[in-house]
Design a protein around this motif. Structure first.
Motif, PDB file in Angstrom:
ATOM      1  N   LEU A 194      22.450  35.446-122.582  1.00 20.79           N
ATOM      2  CA  LEU A 194      24.059  35.272-122.322  1.00 20.79           C
ATOM      3  C   LEU A 194      24.580  36.773-122.686  1.00 20.79           C
ATOM      4  N   TRP A 212      27.755  35.152-128.912  1.00 20.69           N
ATOM      5  CA  TRP A 212      26.497  34.207-128.533  1.00 20.69           C
ATOM      6  C   TRP A 212      25.544  34.164-129.987  1.00 20.69           C
ATOM      7  N   TRP A 261      35.300  31.376-129.416  1.00 23.04           N
ATOM      8  CA  TRP A 261      34.611  30.869-128.231  1.00 23.04           C
ATOM      9  C   TRP A 261      35.896  30.497-127.523  1.00 23.04           C
ATOM     10  N   LEU A 277      36.397  31.393-123.575  1.00 25.50           N
ATOM     11  CA  LEU A 277      36.293  30.582-122.340  1.00 25.50           C
ATOM     12  C   LEU A 277      37.536  30.347-121.754  1.00 25.50           C
ATOM     13  N   GLN A 303      37.721  32.800-118.688  1.00 21.95           N
ATOM     14  CA  GLN A 303      36.557  32.846-117.546  1.00 21.95           C
ATOM     15  C   GLN A 303      37.118  32.006-116.251  1.00 21.95           C
ATOM     16  N   HIS A 362      24.832  30.687-114.869  1.00 21.42           N
ATOM     17  CA  HIS A 362      24.871  31.040-116.262  1.00 21.42           C
ATOM     18  C   HIS A 362      25.604  30.155-117.037  1.00 21.42           C
ATOM     19  N   TRP A 363      26.549  29.324-116.709  1.00 21.76           N
ATOM     20  CA  TRP A 363      27.577  28.335-117.510  1.00 21.76           C
ATOM     21  C   TRP A 363      26.435  27.187-117.778  1.00 21.76           C
ATOM     22  N   ALA A 370      25.532  28.596-121.341  1.00 25.04           N
ATOM     23  CA  ALA A 370      26.478  28.682-122.029  1.00 25.04           C
ATOM     24  C   ALA A 370      26.674  27.317-122.894  1.00 25.04           C
ATOM     25  N   TRP A 371      26.722  26.183-121.890  1.00 25.12           N
ATOM     26  CA  TRP A 371      26.966  24.827-122.419  1.00 25.12           C
ATOM     27  C   TRP A 371      25.720  24.366-123.238  1.00 25.12           C
TER      28      TRP A 371
END
Length: 729
Positions: free
Chosen positions: A108, A118, A130, A134, A137, A143-144, A147-148
């Motif tokens: 990430l 990260w 965070w 977020l 974005q 890539h999400w 992240a999730w």
């Protein structure tokens, strides 16, 4: 025969070959390079199996490379094969320097930047960071899923107070939770305060839009609930500006109450434009106790006088000056004389307050700043500028003092600066004070606990008097510039004292200033000399025991009763006029003082603390009531801090309950407040019920303290069964 040829086998073909290796991805290429000794990089499952068998016979050092896409899928099972390959391709050359097997924080960071986000653990600051990231974005992509996946692991490990922050799975959800945390909208949970509220420009712009929408929808009345939630002061200022913009565009919606709510959070220019929309109520006369006098002066009198001054109101509309000036003067003179001998207000005499700094907290050093002619509106602007310029100074007290009478520099300033009765101050030659910021700074570098250093200035009175020929509007702009310079100097001086030393900065003045235009129409009494609105000299006056005599529009003062240098009588004007000059000239008297109008005799007193410790209160709510009905409880607020607070509200979101309060709790004191809950909670709610107490600090900053109440609920079914015995009849 064997050699030590290095061979890397990339079965899936999704690694990046090192630059020194020969890449082979088909049989022809392998045949061409089979007899060489250079490092070999083989791609493809079948070719790798073939080379692996050859390598056994030739003694090659073959290493099977793991697929980075497969490593990603192990870290994030929801990732599809195509998505994993797309992400690996996006990594480009950075893949060669990454730790293997791949881990989500590294990937990430390489894809999105924001390395600390990260790699950090799930602390309060991390959770806040965070959400702020977020909420900004707007792009989509595989890539999400990474992240999730990482957010899910944070959520599992996070403390309960911030766990919900990691539940956000979109920019919209992130923004919604961030607004809850910032307390700009309602929330069902208590969020911990972030150490700093620093928002990106895009988020500030978005917040302005959201707040403007609420201001339009509610005619700005949402601001009441916003203050109760106690967001950071910077956010309240954004909201206040949004509300002011709505009211300025729709003047018919502006009311005195709506202006009052916003005033302390607006810049001076916007606040003035807003106050121009509605004429303040007529102030009347105060109750003659200091707390009531202070509240009347701050909340009623000054807004009224400022409004009439700016609008050039004349004639009967001058109101207070025409009807009440002399009556106020008579009351005030008696009040002042009583305070001089220990009556109400004795602790608020300006020279008494100065003197007591030397007897206060011996662990603290004091910088006493005595300005010249600082009127209350000036002081409000100065305090705001100091808070803006200094990140280390906090406003502890914003109150008033009683200026020495007459309110002229030669008499009042020595008394306030030296902490002595005016008659004694003029004779004293031992007191030390500084007249330049450089010398005050040098003294602060060597300050020790218990020291009281006095810095005396000639501003802003000097600007008001010596620039008067430029016209009132220009002079006020120059005076504002002087105040800003003073604020910057005070912020710099606060840095001079040793870092380990507790430092308090106290700001006051020798006298105020008449908030009105006036003319020199009053002739000086025989045997006296005058300055502005005061005069003194040899004059025979038949004083009674009160020590003063009001005759026409002059109040004559006995020197002994008023603590003034003896051998002469003093006279002050009780109307809004000024004395003619010594050479008999009349005309206008710009920015006068010396008289007995409230803005001349009631002067600002500001106290700041450098690096104030975190403020603490303890709150309990105890009581017993019947579920769903009104009930009475006792709210106990213990103020464990060094400054007075004002309790303004009690909320319980789960009950949709908001109570407005107006109770002060002194420093290191407690207060029991009886409150009525309109809807007593059920037993089910009591187990999870959180309530919020809102209080104001002296600088107007609201603070919300969340706590769990200690209350009991009884329901209808808990009562004795009064019909039970009938069953046996």
């Amino acid at each position: 025969m064997s050699d030590t040829r290095q061979v890397l086998l990339d079965v899936c073909g999704d690694n990046l070959p090192p630059s020194e290796y020969v890449v082979v991805d088909d049989a022809k290429g392998l045949i061409e390079h089979a007899l060489e000794k250079s490092p070999l990089y083989v791609k493809g499952e079948n070719l790798c199996r073939w080379v692996e068998n050859i390598g056994v016979g030739r003694g090659w050092q073959t290493i099977r490379l793991r697929s980075p896409a497969a490593e990603l899928r192990e870290q994030c099972p929801d990732l599809l094969d195509d998505e994993a390959r797309t992400l690996i391709s996006s990594l480009g050359q950075s893949l060669t320097s990454m730790r293997r097997p791949l881990i989500l924080p590294d990937v990430l960071e390489a894809l999105l930047g924001q390395g600390p986000l990260w790699a950090s653990d799930c602390t309060v600051d991390h959770a806040f960071r965070w959400l702020t990231w977020l909420a900004q974005q707007t792009t989509d992509g595989p890539h999400w899923k990474l992240a999730w996946q990482l957010a899910e692991s944070w959520q599992a490990r996070a403390e309960p107070l911030v766990r919900r922050a990691y539940s956000a799975r979109s920019e919209v959800q992130g923004w919604s939770l961030l607004k809850e945390w910032l307390r700009v909208c309602e929330s069902q949970q208590a969020w911990p305060p972030p150490r700093q509220v620093l928002l990106a420009e895009s988020l500030v712009h978005r917040l302005k839009q959201d707040l403007t929408k609420q201001a339009v929808e509610t005619d700005t009345d949402f601001f009441v609930a916003l203050v109760e939630r106690a967001p950071d002061r910077s956010l309240l200022q954004i909201a206040a500006q949004a509300c002011a913009a709505v009211l300025l565009e729709n003047p018919q919606k502006s009311t005195a109450e709506r202006q009052r709510r916003l005033a302390k959070y607006l810049d001076h220019d916007t606040g003035q434009k807003l106050s121009d929309l509605v004429e303040p109520e007529y102030p009347g006369l105060p109750e003659w106790q200091f707390d009531m006098l202070e509240a009347w002066f701050t909340n009623k009198y000054v807004p009224y006088r400022e409004w009439t001054y700016r609008h050039g109101v004349t004639g009967d509309a001058r109101g207070w000056a025409a009807c009440s000036a002399a009556e106020f003067a008579r009351h005030y003179l008696g009040y002042y004389v009583s305070a001089r001998v220990g009556g109400d207000g004795a602790d608020h005499l300006a020279w008494v307050k100065s003197a007591r700094l030397k007897r206060r907290d011996t662990e603290c050093a004091f910088l006493l700043v005595v300005l010249d002619g600082l009127a209350q509106p000036d002081a409000v602007r100065l305090a705001s500028s100091i808070l803006h310029e200094s990140g280390r100074l906090s406003l502890d007290r914003q109150t008033l003092a009683l200026s020495p009478i007459p309110t002229v520099t030669t008499i009042a300033k020595p008394a306030v600066a030296k902490g002595m009765l005016p008659s004694d101050a003029i004779q004293d030659t031992t007191a030390i004070f500084y007249t330049s910021v450089e010398k005050a700074g040098q003294a602060l570098r060597n300050a020790a606990p218990g020291d009281v250093l006095v810095w005396v200035l000639e501003e802003p009175d000097r600007t008001y008097h010596y620039r008067a020929d430029k016209g009132p509007d220009s002079v006020r702009l120059e005076a504002d510039a002087q105040l800003l310079t003073i604020a910057k100097n005070i912020a710099e001086l606060a840095e001079k004292a040793p870092s380990a030393l507790r430092l308090s900065v106290v700001i006051t003045t020798d006298h105020g200033r008449l908030l009105a235009n006036t003319g020199r129409t009053r002739h000086v009494p025989q045997g006296m000399k005058a300055h502005g609105r005061a005069a003194w000299g040899a004059c025979e006056v038949p004083f009674d025991k009160s020590g003063y005599l009001v005759k026409e529009d002059l109040a004559y003062l006995d020197a002994a009763r008023f603590g003034l240098p003896g051998g002469q009588v003093y006279a002050v004007i009780v109307s809004d006029q000024a004395f003619v000059t010594t050479d008999g000239r009349g005309g206008n008297e710009p920015f006068p003082h010396g008289g007995l109008f409230p803005e001349e005799v009631l002067v600002p007193w500001l106290e700041f603390t450098r690096d104030r410790a975190p403020f603490t209160v303890e709150v309990t709510l105890k009581g017993k009531g019947e579920e769903g009905k009104r009930g009475t409880a006792v709210l106990t607020v213990q103020n464990l801090g060094p400054i007075r607070i004002k309790v303004t509200g009690l909320t319980a979101d789960i009950l949709d309950t908001r109570l407005s309060l107006d109770e002060e709790v002194g420093a290191l004191d407690k207060r029991n407040i009886q409150v009525v809950l309109p809807k007593w909670p059920s037993r089910q709610h009591i187990n999870t019920l959180m309530m919020g107490l809102t209080y104001l600090l002296p600088d107007g900053q609201p603070v919300r303290w969340d706590f769990r109440p200690e209350i009991e609920t009884e329901s209808l079914y808990d009562r004795p069964d009064i019909l039970g015995e009938l069953g046996s009849v």
